[in-house]
Design a protein around this motif. Sequence first.
Motif: not given
Length: 306
Positions: A186-200
């Motif tokens: 859950a922690d990784i998903t929230a952070i990864a979704d935010g990162a993907l929204a910026v990077a891709d």
Amino acid sequence: MTRRVAGIDCGTNSLRLLIADIDADGRLHDVVRRMEVVRLGEGVDRTGRLSEAALERTRVALADYTAQIREHGVEAIRMVATSASRDADNAADFKAMVESVLGQDPEVITGDEEARLSFTGAVATLPVHEGQRLLIDIGGGSTEFVRGTGSEVAAAISVDVGCVRMTERHLRSDPPREDEIAEAVADITAIADGALAVADANREATELVAVAGTATTIAAIALELKAYDADAIDGTRLSYERVVQVTADLAAANHDERLAIPAMHPGRADVIVGGALVLRTVMERSGIDSVLISEHDILDGIALSA
């Protein structure tokens, strides 16, 4: 004409050295490539400080690297420090130690520069890809997401999720309990979704590339290697399904069972589950169904820029 350079990458989990010759075309030719697990960032997520024990482990390894640098007649050195050093309240103690051993200050770089150096180092040896690549560099304390075409970076972000940080924050049992894994995901998903929204943000990337020790170790396990073999690992493509299976196997094993895996570095056995969960989750959230594993990463980028 060639120029001999050294790059040192000091991350949350490992301290790595590359001594290489750069030829007239800007290509690296390895002379020495080493890695020691020093766990500089041990406890930083909880205490906000680098421990004396972690600083001493790092000093001992750095002194050994410094001796090799002098022995091989290196002309230029660049040492880069990343997540743990950015986060620590006593980063000045780390800088003073490095200056006393290496004779020059480390560069505590931003997450953005860390991401760009990772991309530069990785793509230098990858086969040509017509579309855009999304690169992830899973470290101990942070993960970098970088999208680009060729050697040109289009977007980059560094986020505070890594194998050491996720292990210390969530995976306290051995093997980790299902609720601990769920919390980590859950922690990784929230952070990864935010990162993907910026990077891709527009999902332009058509190929996913993963670098650094978590990804290369998972590839070694997936290939069922009898010993860690960088040449066999470099360029391996893993399906999402294979990453899911390796992650599940690692999560079901205890520390001694993970340590007994032939390709497992002893300093990675206690944090590999946290790293595997990062890779699995990023693949799931990106929607890209395979990942290309590269043995070349920020360390190569540091050496090229030395």
